[in-house]
Design a protein around this motif. Structure first.
Motif, PDB file in Angstrom:
ATOM      1  N   PHE A 113     -19.634  10.894  52.680  1.00 21.71           N
ATOM      2  CA  PHE A 113     -18.484  11.746  52.991  1.00 21.71           C
ATOM      3  C   PHE A 113     -17.199  10.917  53.064  1.00 21.71           C
ATOM      4  N   SER A 114     -16.055  11.597  52.947  1.00 20.30           N
ATOM      5  CA  SER A 114     -14.785  10.896  53.043  1.00 20.30           C
ATOM      6  C   SER A 114     -13.677  11.860  53.436  1.00 20.30           C
ATOM      7  N   VAL A 115     -12.762  11.385  54.258  1.00 17.91           N
ATOM      8  CA  VAL A 115     -11.521  12.110  54.548  1.00 17.91           C
ATOM      9  C   VAL A 115     -10.370  11.218  54.097  1.00 17.91           C
ATOM     10  N   ARG A 116      -9.524  11.766  53.244  1.00 13.32           N
ATOM     11  CA  ARG A 116      -8.410  10.984  52.699  1.00 13.32           C
ATOM     12  C   ARG A 116      -7.100  11.725  52.980  1.00 13.32           C
ATOM     13  N   LEU A 117      -6.275  11.119  53.808  1.00 13.19           N
ATOM     14  CA  LEU A 117      -4.950  11.655  54.100  1.00 13.19           C
ATOM     15  C   LEU A 117      -3.937  10.940  53.217  1.00 13.19           C
ATOM     16  N   THR A 118      -3.219  11.687  52.412  1.00 10.23           N
ATOM     17  CA  THR A 118      -2.251  11.070  51.509  1.00 10.23           C
ATOM     18  C   THR A 118      -0.843  11.275  52.043  1.00 10.23           C
ATOM     19  N   LEU A 119      -0.178  10.155  52.347  1.00  7.73           N
ATOM     20  CA  LEU A 119       1.192  10.207  52.837  1.00  7.73           C
ATOM     21  C   LEU A 119       2.134  10.397  51.657  1.00  7.73           C
ATOM     22  N   THR A 120       2.982  11.405  51.742  1.00  7.03           N
ATOM     23  CA  THR A 120       3.953  11.613  50.677  1.00  7.03           C
ATOM     24  C   THR A 120       5.352  11.310  51.196  1.00  7.03           C
ATOM     25  N   ALA A 121       6.249  11.043  50.276  1.00  9.03           N
ATOM     26  CA  ALA A 121       7.629  10.710  50.660  1.00  9.03           C
ATOM     27  C   ALA A 121       8.510  11.946  50.632  1.00  9.03           C
ATOM     28  N   ASN A 180     -20.188   2.623  53.654  1.00 12.74           N
ATOM     29  CA  ASN A 180     -19.193   3.611  53.211  1.00 12.74           C
ATOM     30  C   ASN A 180     -17.869   3.358  53.925  1.00 12.74           C
ATOM     31  N   PRO A 181     -17.188   2.249  53.591  1.00  9.24           N
ATOM     32  CA  PRO A 181     -15.919   1.949  54.260  1.00  9.24           C
ATOM     33  C   PRO A 181     -14.829   2.954  53.943  1.00  9.24           C
ATOM     34  N   GLY A 182     -15.037   3.790  52.906  1.00 11.85           N
ATOM     35  CA  GLY A 182     -14.039   4.799  52.546  1.00 11.85           C
ATOM     36  C   GLY A 182     -14.212   6.110  53.280  1.00 11.85           C
ATOM     37  N   LEU A 183     -14.998   6.118  54.369  1.00 19.32           N
ATOM     38  CA  LEU A 183     -15.184   7.343  55.137  1.00 19.32           C
ATOM     39  C   LEU A 183     -13.847   7.906  55.598  1.00 19.32           C
ATOM     40  N   LEU A 184     -12.969   7.031  56.064  1.00 18.61           N
ATOM     41  CA  LEU A 184     -11.608   7.422  56.444  1.00 18.61           C
ATOM     42  C   LEU A 184     -10.637   6.538  55.672  1.00 18.61           C
ATOM     43  N   LYS A 185      -9.743   7.146  54.928  1.00 21.74           N
ATOM     44  CA  LYS A 185      -8.795   6.314  54.180  1.00 21.74           C
ATOM     45  C   LYS A 185      -7.462   7.029  54.019  1.00 21.74           C
ATOM     46  N   VAL A 186      -6.479   6.247  53.617  1.00 22.30           N
ATOM     47  CA  VAL A 186      -5.125   6.755  53.484  1.00 22.30           C
ATOM     48  C   VAL A 186      -4.685   6.651  52.031  1.00 22.30           C
ATOM     49  N   GLY A 187      -4.165   7.758  51.510  1.00 20.41           N
ATOM     50  CA  GLY A 187      -3.544   7.759  50.193  1.00 20.41           C
ATOM     51  C   GLY A 187      -2.043   7.557  50.357  1.00 20.41           C
ATOM     52  N   PHE A 188      -1.369   7.250  49.252  1.00 23.21           N
ATOM     53  CA  PHE A 188       0.038   6.858  49.345  1.00 23.21           C
ATOM     54  C   PHE A 188       0.774   7.273  48.078  1.00 23.21           C
ATOM     55  N   TRP A 189       1.767   8.154  48.218  1.00 27.77           N
ATOM     56  CA  TRP A 189       2.514   8.620  47.046  1.00 27.77           C
ATOM     57  C   TRP A 189       3.836   7.905  46.795  1.00 27.77           C
ATOM     58  N   GLN A 233      -9.585  15.951  51.111  1.00 31.15           N
ATOM     59  CA  GLN A 233      -8.395  15.214  50.706  1.00 31.15           C
ATOM     60  C   GLN A 233      -7.192  16.136  50.860  1.00 31.15           C
ATOM     61  N   VAL A 234      -6.163  15.629  51.507  1.00 30.03           N
ATOM     62  CA  VAL A 234      -5.018  16.481  51.800  1.00 30.03           C
ATOM     63  C   VAL A 234      -3.754  15.636  51.889  1.00 30.03           C
ATOM     64  N   THR A 235      -2.623  16.203  51.450  1.00 25.05           N
ATOM     65  CA  THR A 235      -1.349  15.518  51.608  1.00 25.05           C
ATOM     66  C   THR A 235      -0.751  15.863  52.965  1.00 25.05           C
ATOM     67  N   ILE A 236      -0.056  14.894  53.550  1.00 23.09           N
ATOM     68  CA  ILE A 236       0.738  15.146  54.755  1.00 23.09           C
ATOM     69  C   ILE A 236       2.108  14.527  54.531  1.00 23.09           C
ATOM     70  N   GLN A 237       3.128  15.139  55.118  1.00 23.85           N
ATOM     71  CA  GLN A 237       4.479  14.705  54.774  1.00 23.85           C
ATOM     72  C   GLN A 237       5.481  15.017  55.872  1.00 23.85           C
ATOM     73  N   GLY A 238       6.645  14.365  55.742  1.00 21.34           N
ATOM     74  CA  GLY A 238       7.746  14.657  56.644  1.00 21.34           C
ATOM     75  C   GLY A 238       7.376  14.518  58.103  1.00 21.34           C
ATOM     76  N   GLN A 239       7.837  15.491  58.906  1.00 16.55           N
ATOM     77  CA  GLN A 239       7.541  15.446  60.333  1.00 16.55           C
ATOM     78  C   GLN A 239       6.066  15.618  60.625  1.00 16.55           C
ATOM     79  N   THR A 240       5.282  16.140  59.677  1.00 17.34           N
ATOM     80  CA  THR A 240       3.844  16.258  59.911  1.00 17.34           C
ATOM     81  C   THR A 240       3.235  14.879  60.119  1.00 17.34           C
ATOM     82  N   ILE A 241       3.775  13.876  59.419  1.00 14.75           N
ATOM     83  CA  ILE A 241       3.284  12.511  59.604  1.00 14.75           C
ATOM     84  C   ILE A 241       3.623  12.012  61.000  1.00 14.75           C
TER      85      ILE A 241
END
Length: 844
Positions: A133-141, A229-238, A574-582
């Motif tokens: 399994f994996s959860v990936r939060l992608t920070l957007t600008a 499974n080190p990618g269980l929790l990871k951060v994406g980056f836009w 996998q989900v994007t998060i942005q702005g004040q949500t971050i």
């Protein structure tokens, strides 16, 4: 929790807010005295049906009858500055009380999940799922964060002072806040935006992710060094890779951001190895750690890459571990193992960058390639695909006439060197925005084959379609089926582990089809693409492009992911998060850990406890389909109103989003004159409705749809669906949140406007209808009656910014009545935007 919130947040705000009155600045003292009077005047005025212009004029007539227009505008700007600081104070108080108003060991946390699985004898099943399994939060600008860095630092210090009730420190920080500017002097560059978000990686995610992993594995009796499974929790980056989000991103910036990510994660490792070395002062171990420290120092500061890959660093750390066990009975082994786990998780990449570009840009590039070869790309889609796939080489970059096409090829060309420098994890996906066909996917596939995959048997890159509009979502399953059956693409997927990532755009989907239809279309698309992927032996991963507010797919995401049945593949979230949500949800250790755990638990519980009972049955699906269809028709009718785009362009603060210094991206896609709906970016679109306190994308059509079904005698069915379906309940709950943030009295003056009066009445009628119908369906006396803490937070925030809302509408009203935009009125609108958005902590 509601009583705790009232004590820890609401009452504290009242007390600390009074400190503003004692600030030793004349303007602030006067403003602090007059602002409550203005706030009361706004509340009373709107209740009496006064317009913003009448409220502001009445305020000055009563309190400053001799004042000049310049003095009045000066005071209004001071009011805006004061309210901005009140918002900061409230944010800090709420953040300081985070652990007290959230149950950090309750539902949705790692502890609660493990306790539940142990009670149900599902521990073995949980451990097996965790392996893949994996959860990936992608920070957007995406630019919805207005605070400059120095203000964010004050907020952090203020929060810490409030935690300990240090009145002296709070007072001095409020003084600093009073003297610190809140607006950025210059527009940030794309690189600046990346640097801002790397701060969160270094100071929040680096510790939070490893903390969750250590507690999770420890509770399950899994040795850290054995975890695979080190990618269980990871951060994406836009930032630095998202060219559709920001056309000013270049291949040079991409390389700079990738290098910055690597350098900053190595800085984290350097600090950590120094901490570990303070404990491991033993023979056969200490000398290894000293060499590691020196190697990291040389790599970081002496331009001598002792460590070129994470595997080299891990090899040395494991050697130290072996010596610790062999010679010292594993003394302080836990500290070393935790550090090793961090290196496995974050590698030399820190976060996973994505490259993203709009499909129309690729079309243009392909056309020029064929033109340079003296050919035309023509015929049916199949014939065009055959031509594209037959390409064996690309023209020299210098031969391209369009510099944007040159830049796109340069961007594809740097992926290989970036992977060589920081590992494949740093950038191994290319996302195609506005993907509408197989051709759009295969253009990118072939282009990268000829750039990144040149001279390689296999291409180390995933091609990710982003389906956004309602029509595209409906076509997506067939597009993917055809791709899966295409020999060359099938071979590529085999190399990539038979895994296909597909992105779905909540923001643009809502803009196109309205709130209910977008969310329902996305769920159905997920189910269909899960089915066709499983039939073709492909594991599909869904990447959700969500915004901060419910109107852009945000809101309560935990309930959404917990509600998905077995018909939707859930190997990863996998989900994007942005702005004040971050900053609001992941900006502090406590909130980041809590919200990450909630998403992790939602996905795992959906697997462990999902089953058929979470699947919507035939009758429920037909009911939602009918409801969403009616809402879509209502929204489409409203969207096609001749005043829809003119209202956005000439009444709302839409154009002012492009004047703020919050982000480097332009206001809209395309360079043509005039505003086209399809070119509008989701943030200014949703943000404009939010500024007007109308929040159309978050609810429009819901009330009308319920009313139609009620007339058909189906209100009882909708109530039953609300009680029995978490998906439907979460969907309507987020819409309720959008409605709760509305305040239509602020724009009621538009009823009298000869151009927009009828248009305003249409949206107001739907607003009232939606409130009434949602209360009926949910059997609640008030919106959000089941979530009083968030409701109370919204109420306080809206009360704080009511003077700003009034001032902004006062300026808009004067511009509409006079037909003239003065510099002062424009500045009042612009400056009010900051506080209104910051108070909402997202763009709605």
């Amino acid at each position: 929790m509601y009583k705790t919130y009232d004590t820890q947040v609401a009452k504290r705000f009242t007390i600390y807010n009074s400190l503003f009155l004692d600030l030793p600045f004349n303007d602030i003292y006067r403003t602090g005295t007059l602002l409550p009077i203005l706030g009361t005047a706004c509340q009373d005025g709107f209740q009496k049906g006064l317009t913003p212009k009448e409220i502001i004029a009445g305020f000055f007539d009563e309190l400053m009858p001799e004042s000049t227009p310049e003095q009045q505008s000066d005071l209004l700007f001071q009011m805006i500055q004061y309210v901005e600081r009140q918002v900061v104070l409230f944010d800090s108080i709420e953040d300081a009380a985070y652990e007290k108003i959230h149950d950090l060991k309750g539902k949705g946390t790692v502890k609660a999940l493990i306790d539940r699985t142990d009670n149900d004898n599902k521990r073995t099943e949980l451990i097996e799922k965790l392996k893949t399994f994996s959860v990936r939060l992608t920070l957007t600008a995406h630019p919805t964060q207005f605070y400059p860095g120095n203000v964010l630092a004050i907020i952090t210090d203020l929060e810490n002072a409030i935690r300990t009730d240090d009145l002296g420190k709070i007072n001095s920080l409020l003084q600093q806040l009073g003297k610190t500017g809140f607006t950025k002097r210059e527009k940030p560059t794309p690189y600046d935006e990346a640097v801002s978000l790397i701060w969160f990686l270094e100071n929040i995610f680096y510790e939070s992710i490893s903390d969750i992993m250590v507690r999770l594995l420890g509770s399950l009796d899994i040795p850290l060094h054995d975890w695979e499974n080190p990618g269980l929790l990871k951060v994406g980056f836009w930032p630095g890779g998202d060219r559709d989000g920001n056309p000013f991103v270049t291949h040079t910036i991409t390389k700079q951001v990738a290098a910055r990510l690597k350098k900053w994660v190595l800085k984290c490792y350097y600090k950590d190895v120094r901490k570990v070395r303070r404990r491991l002062t033993f023979k056969h171990v200490e000398e290894i750690l000293i060499n590691i420290e020196r190697g990291l120092y040389s790599t970081l500061f002496e331009n001598n890459s002792v460590y070129q890959t994470k595997d080299q660093l891990l090899a040395d750390l494991l050697s130290a571990r072996e010596g610790l066990i062999k010679y010292h009975e594993g003394l302080f082994l836990a500290e070393l193992d935790q550090f090793i786990l961090k290196v496995k998780i974050f590698g030399f990449h820190f976060a996973c960058m994505d490259m993203r570009q709009d499909s129309r840009k690729h079309d243009t590039l392909i056309e020029e390639i064929f033109a340079l070869q003296g050919k035309d790309l023509q015929g049916t889609e199949d014939e065009q695909i055959a031509q594209i796939m037959s390409l064996t080489e690309l023209p020299e970059i210098a031969s391209f006439q369009d510099p944007f096409n040159q830049e796109m090829l340069e961007s594809m060309g740097v992926i290989d060197s970036i992977q060589q420098e920081s590992g494949e994890e740093i950038m191994n996906r290319y996302i195609i925005s506005n993907c509408q066909s197989r051709k759009h996917l295969l253009e990118v596939f072939k282009l990268n084959k000829l750039c990144l995959g040149k001279d390689k048997e296999n291409m180390p890159l995933d091609i990710v379609p982003l389906f956004e509009t309602i029509d595209d979502l409906a076509e997506a399953p067939e597009i993917m089926t055809n791709l899966y059956n295409m020999p060359e693409y099938k071979k590529h997927l085999e190399f990539r582990g038979n895994k296909q990532t597909i992105m779905l755009g909540f923001s643009d989907g809502t803009k196109d089809g309205g709130y209910l239809q977008a969310n329902w279309s996305i769920l159905r698309a997920k189910e269909e693409m899960t089915r066709v992927s499983r039939e073709n032996g492909i594991e599909v991963v869904f990447f959700d492009g969500r915004g901060g507010p419910p109107a852009r797919g945000g809101g309560n995401m935990h309930n959404f992911y917990a509600s998905l049945g077995e018909k939707v593949e859930n190997s990863e979230i996998q989900v994007t998060i942005q702005g004040q949500t971050i900053s609001a949800n992941y900006g502090k250790q406590a909130s980041c850990t809590y919200n990450f755990e909630q998403l992790l638990s939602a996905g795992l519980e959906n697997h462990l406890y999902g089953g058929a009972d979470k699947n919507l049955n035939t009758e429920q699906r037909a009911l939602i389909d009918e409801l969403a269809g009616e809402a879509y028709e209502s929204y489409k009718k409203f969207k096609s109103h001749p005043k829809f785009v003119p209202y956005l362009e000439h009444v709302t603060p839409l154009k002012y989003f492009g004047m703020t210094n919050i982000g480097s991206r332009p206001l809209k896609r395309g360079k043509g004159e005039g505003l086209k709906f399809e070119d509008l970016r989701a943030i200014p679109f949703v943000g404009s409705w939010a500024q007007m306190k109308q929040n159309i994308p978050g609810f429009y059509g819901v009330g009308a749809a319920v009313e139609v079904l009620e007339k058909k005698g189906k209100l009882g069915d909708l109530k039953e669906l609300y009680n029995n379906s978490l998906f439907f309940r979460a969907l309507l709950g987020n819409s309720m949140q959008s409605l709760t943030k509305c305040f239509y009295p602020a724009t009621a003056y538009l009823k009298q406007d000869k151009n927009y009066g009828e248009f305003w009445e249409i949206m107001y009628d739907e607003y009232l209808r939606s409130i009434e119908k949602l209360k009926e369906v949910s059997s609640m006396d008030e919106l959000m009656g089941d979530n009083k803490v968030i409701k109370k937070s919204i109420e306080i925030r809206e009360r704080i910014v009511l003077p700003l809302i009034t001032v902004q509408q006062y300026a808009i009203q004067k511009i509409l009545e006079t037909g003239k935009t003065t510099e002062v009125l424009q500045k009042l609108i612009l400056r009010s935007m900051f506080g209104i958005i910051n108070a909402a902590r997202n763009a709605a």
